[in-house]
Scaffold this motif. Structure first.
Motif, PDB file in Angstrom:
ATOM      1  N   PHE A 216      11.250  -4.267  10.599  1.00 51.92           N
ATOM      2  CA  PHE A 216      11.164  -4.629   9.192  1.00 51.92           C
ATOM      3  C   PHE A 216       9.718  -4.836   8.761  1.00 51.92           C
ATOM      4  CE2 PHE A 216      10.985  -7.960   5.926  1.00 51.92           C
ATOM      5  CZ  PHE A 216      11.690  -7.338   4.910  1.00 51.92           C
ATOM      6  N   GLU A 217       8.876  -5.349   9.668  1.00 50.48           N
ATOM      7  CA  GLU A 217       7.479  -5.600   9.341  1.00 50.48           C
ATOM      8  C   GLU A 217       6.746  -4.302   9.036  1.00 50.48           C
ATOM      9  OE1 GLU A 217       4.059  -7.646   8.517  1.00 50.48           O
ATOM     10  OE2 GLU A 217       6.091  -8.417   8.816  1.00 50.48           O
ATOM     11  N   ARG A 218       6.998  -3.271   9.824  1.00 47.09           N
ATOM     12  CA  ARG A 218       6.353  -1.975   9.581  1.00 47.09           C
ATOM     13  C   ARG A 218       6.850  -1.360   8.281  1.00 47.09           C
ATOM     14  NH1 ARG A 218       6.266   1.781  14.822  1.00 47.09           N
ATOM     15  NH2 ARG A 218       5.080   2.987  13.289  1.00 47.09           N
ATOM     16  N   MET A 219       8.127  -1.493   7.993  1.00 43.84           N
ATOM     17  CA  MET A 219       8.652  -0.961   6.730  1.00 43.84           C
ATOM     18  C   MET A 219       8.081  -1.724   5.538  1.00 43.84           C
ATOM     19  SD  MET A 219      12.627  -0.248   7.784  1.00 43.84           S
ATOM     20  CE  MET A 219      13.020   0.464   6.198  1.00 43.84           C
ATOM     21  N   ARG A 220       7.907  -3.038   5.699  1.00 45.20           N
ATOM     22  CA  ARG A 220       7.332  -3.822   4.605  1.00 45.20           C
ATOM     23  C   ARG A 220       5.874  -3.435   4.368  1.00 45.20           C
ATOM     24  NH1 ARG A 220       4.384  -8.289   3.767  1.00 45.20           N
ATOM     25  NH2 ARG A 220       4.019  -8.504   6.000  1.00 45.20           N
ATOM     26  N   LYS A 221       5.124  -3.220   5.458  1.00 49.36           N
ATOM     27  CA  LYS A 221       3.735  -2.795   5.322  1.00 49.36           C
ATOM     28  C   LYS A 221       3.646  -1.405   4.701  1.00 49.36           C
ATOM     29  CE  LYS A 221      -0.536  -2.323   7.979  1.00 49.36           C
ATOM     30  NZ  LYS A 221      -1.162  -2.421   9.333  1.00 49.36           N
ATOM     31  N   ALA A 222       4.531  -0.485   5.104  1.00 49.73           N
ATOM     32  CA  ALA A 222       4.537   0.859   4.520  1.00 49.73           C
ATOM     33  C   ALA A 222       4.894   0.803   3.034  1.00 49.73           C
ATOM     34  CB  ALA A 222       5.525   1.753   5.273  1.00 49.73           C
ATOM     35  N   THR A 223       5.793  -0.104   2.663  1.00 48.76           N
ATOM     36  CA  THR A 223       6.142  -0.258   1.241  1.00 48.76           C
ATOM     37  C   THR A 223       4.950  -0.732   0.436  1.00 48.76           C
ATOM     38  OG1 THR A 223       8.422  -0.805   1.868  1.00 48.76           O
ATOM     39  CG2 THR A 223       7.716  -1.392  -0.354  1.00 48.76           C
ATOM     40  N   HIS A 224       4.210  -1.699   0.996  1.00 47.98           N
ATOM     41  CA  HIS A 224       3.021  -2.201   0.303  1.00 47.98           C
ATOM     42  C   HIS A 224       1.979  -1.098   0.151  1.00 47.98           C
ATOM     43  CE1 HIS A 224      -0.248  -4.832  -0.883  1.00 47.98           C
ATOM     44  NE2 HIS A 224      -0.978  -4.367   0.124  1.00 47.98           N
ATOM     45  N   ILE A 225       1.762  -0.305   1.202  1.00 46.73           N
ATOM     46  CA  ILE A 225       0.775   0.781   1.141  1.00 46.73           C
ATOM     47  C   ILE A 225       1.184   1.826   0.123  1.00 46.73           C
ATOM     48  CG2 ILE A 225      -0.239   2.688   2.448  1.00 46.73           C
ATOM     49  CD1 ILE A 225      -0.175   0.901   4.902  1.00 46.73           C
ATOM     50  N   MET A 226       2.448   2.221   0.126  1.00 48.10           N
ATOM     51  CA  MET A 226       2.908   3.251  -0.806  1.00 48.10           C
ATOM     52  C   MET A 226       2.865   2.763  -2.245  1.00 48.10           C
ATOM     53  SD  MET A 226       3.473   5.995   0.823  1.00 48.10           S
ATOM     54  CE  MET A 226       4.263   6.852  -0.523  1.00 48.10           C
ATOM     55  N   CYS A 366      -7.874   5.751   2.942  1.00 48.90           N
ATOM     56  CA  CYS A 366      -8.790   5.150   3.913  1.00 48.90           C
ATOM     57  C   CYS A 366      -8.805   3.629   3.821  1.00 48.90           C
ATOM     58  CB  CYS A 366     -10.206   5.692   3.709  1.00 48.90           C
ATOM     59  SG  CYS A 366     -10.400   7.443   4.132  1.00 48.90           S
ATOM     60  N   ASP A 367      -8.581   3.089   2.639  1.00 51.76           N
ATOM     61  CA  ASP A 367      -8.598   1.635   2.479  1.00 51.76           C
ATOM     62  C   ASP A 367      -7.422   0.959   3.178  1.00 51.76           C
ATOM     63  OD1 ASP A 367     -10.915   1.745   1.032  1.00 51.76           O
ATOM     64  OD2 ASP A 367      -9.920   1.729  -0.928  1.00 51.76           O
ATOM     65  N   HIS A 368      -6.336   1.734   3.455  1.00 56.07           N
ATOM     66  CA  HIS A 368      -5.149   1.146   4.070  1.00 56.07           C
ATOM     67  C   HIS A 368      -4.966   1.536   5.535  1.00 56.07           C
ATOM     68  CE1 HIS A 368      -4.119   0.932  -0.265  1.00 56.07           C
ATOM     69  NE2 HIS A 368      -3.571  -0.207   0.084  1.00 56.07           N
ATOM     70  N   VAL A 369      -5.819   2.370   6.061  1.00 53.04           N
ATOM     71  CA  VAL A 369      -5.754   2.765   7.471  1.00 53.04           C
ATOM     72  C   VAL A 369      -6.959   2.156   8.167  1.00 53.04           C
ATOM     73  CG1 VAL A 369      -5.685   4.676   9.105  1.00 53.04           C
ATOM     74  CG2 VAL A 369      -4.538   4.887   6.896  1.00 53.04           C
ATOM     75  N   ALA A 370      -6.698   1.368   9.209  1.00 54.83           N
ATOM     76  CA  ALA A 370      -7.771   0.604   9.848  1.00 54.83           C
ATOM     77  C   ALA A 370      -8.859   1.507  10.417  1.00 54.83           C
ATOM     78  CB  ALA A 370      -7.187  -0.281  10.956  1.00 54.83           C
TER      79      ALA A 370
END
Length: 381
Positions: A216-226, A366-370
């Motif tokens: 769920f954490e990865r999906m939440r982070k992907a939602t924020h990025i998108m 680039c701002d969202h990929v470390a």
């Protein structure tokens, strides 16, 4: 190999509080990166006929997506609202192409008149003294003429005469027809793709979020990025669209008030050129100044018309666009200029138009990929 046998480029500090003494430069990784970059550039150039309509369609769909929000609020199906927006866009393009075509033909008809006018003015002027290069060319021509007169035909040797191939009208028309056919097919493909992207709505966003799991954490982070990426890019492209309409409409009204011929065509050109930072306003400034000088015949009107176009683009570039994009991540001028050079070299005039949106997309990713944040910092202000 023991510690005391290690070479100077392999030695590291063992102190946990200190960084490595020498970070060895891995030439193999650098070579792979360079070769991959060159291969990517070659692929972008080679796949232009596929990538260019695709990228243009994605950008147009992002720019037009806010127009579908009122239809979504009243629960109109996306395919119907997308068809209405695309049909309206196509109707505007077709209805505007007829008068614009007439104005373009009228403008092209003035080119021979302008050339002959400049030739007459230069011929009527006082004769100027030839420079060193012209004198050297004249001397070389005299030497060549004198040696050709002294040549004696050798018996038994057939003289060779080079005959230039005459201009083939059929080949020229066929080449132009094929280029026009490719352009029309790419435009129709991009227009159909715009409809499909608008019709599916958030389908691909949901798919990307779904495959980013399973946690769920990865999906939440992907939602924020998108969500952030969607907001940044859509807002930026919509601002570009509004700025182009502002510049085009105001230029048309100002030139119509100044009685400039082909005011509508100049409005469209100014609106399109406003999407090209730095280069577009400069081209419109000189183009409108030359057109006004040819029409009115005075430098005063040329400066007034050119200054009007420069004032409109200055308001758009320094007031309107910064105000509308105040909450968006911005690009630095050097990155924009280098991007214009690169994409203009790869994809020509269309590359100049989409260079800034492409850089905006790259910056947002680039701002969202470390691992890519250093590149995003390099592109930003």
């Amino acid at each position: 190999m023991t510690d005391h046998q290690e070479g100077p480029f392999n030695r590291r500090r063992t102190d946990n509080n200190q960084p490595p003494l020498i970070d060895a430069f891995n030439a193999r990784n650098a070579s792979v990166i360079i070769l991959a970059t060159l291969a990517c550039i070659f692929f972008i150039d080679w796949a232009q006929s596929v990538l260019l309509p695709l990228i243009v369609a994605v950008f147009i769909s992002y720019a037009l997506d806010p127009l579908l929000s009122p239809f979504d609020k009243i629960n109109i199906p996306r395919p119907i609202s997308a068809a209405a927006i695309v049909t309206l866009l196509l109707a505007i393009m077709v209805s505007a192409s007829i008068p614009l075509q007439r104005e373009a033909i009228a403008m092209l008809d003035k080119v021979p008149v302008a050339v002959s006018k400049f030739q007459r003015s230069s011929a009527s002027g006082p004769p100027k003294e030839a420079n060193i290069i012209e004198k050297a060319q004249e001397a070389a021509k005299k030497i060549e003429d004198s040696t050709s007169e002294k040549k004696v035909r050798t018996p038994g040797v057939t003289s060779v005469r080079i005959v230039e191939k005459p201009f083939n009208v059929q080949e020229f028309l066929m080449g132009g027809a094929s280029a026009a056919l490719v352009m029309v097919s790419q435009s129709l493909s991009a227009l159909l793709l715009v409809y499909f992207l608008l019709a599916v709505g958030k389908l691909y966003r949901r798919k990307i979020i779904r495959i980013s799991g399973p946690s769920f954490e990865r999906m939440r982070k992907a939602t924020h990025i998108m969500d952030d990426f969607h907001h940044q890019v859509r807002r930026f492209l919509f601002v570009m669209l509004l700025s182009s309409v502002f510049v085009g409409g105001l230029t048309w009204l100002a030139f119509w008030f100044l009685d400039v011929e082909q005011a509508g065509l100049w409005g469209v050109l100014a609106g399109v050129a406003s999407g090209i930072p730095y280069l577009g306003p400069i081209l419109i400034f000189f183009g409108t100044g030359m057109a006004a000088f040819l029409q009115f015949g005075t430098l005063d009107m040329a400066f007034i018309v050119a200054g009007t176009s420069l004032a409109i683009t200055s308001v758009q570039g320094n007031v309107l666009t910064p105000w509308l994009t105040s909450h968006l991540s911005s690009l630095n001028p050097v990155a924009i200029f280098v991007g214009l050079l690169f994409w203009g070299w790869i994809w020509g005039p269309v590359g100049l138009i989409i260079a800034t949106p492409l850089l905006m997309v790259i910056k947002s990713l680039c701002d969202h990929v470390a691992n890519l944040r250093p590149l995003g910092e390099f592109l930003g202000k």
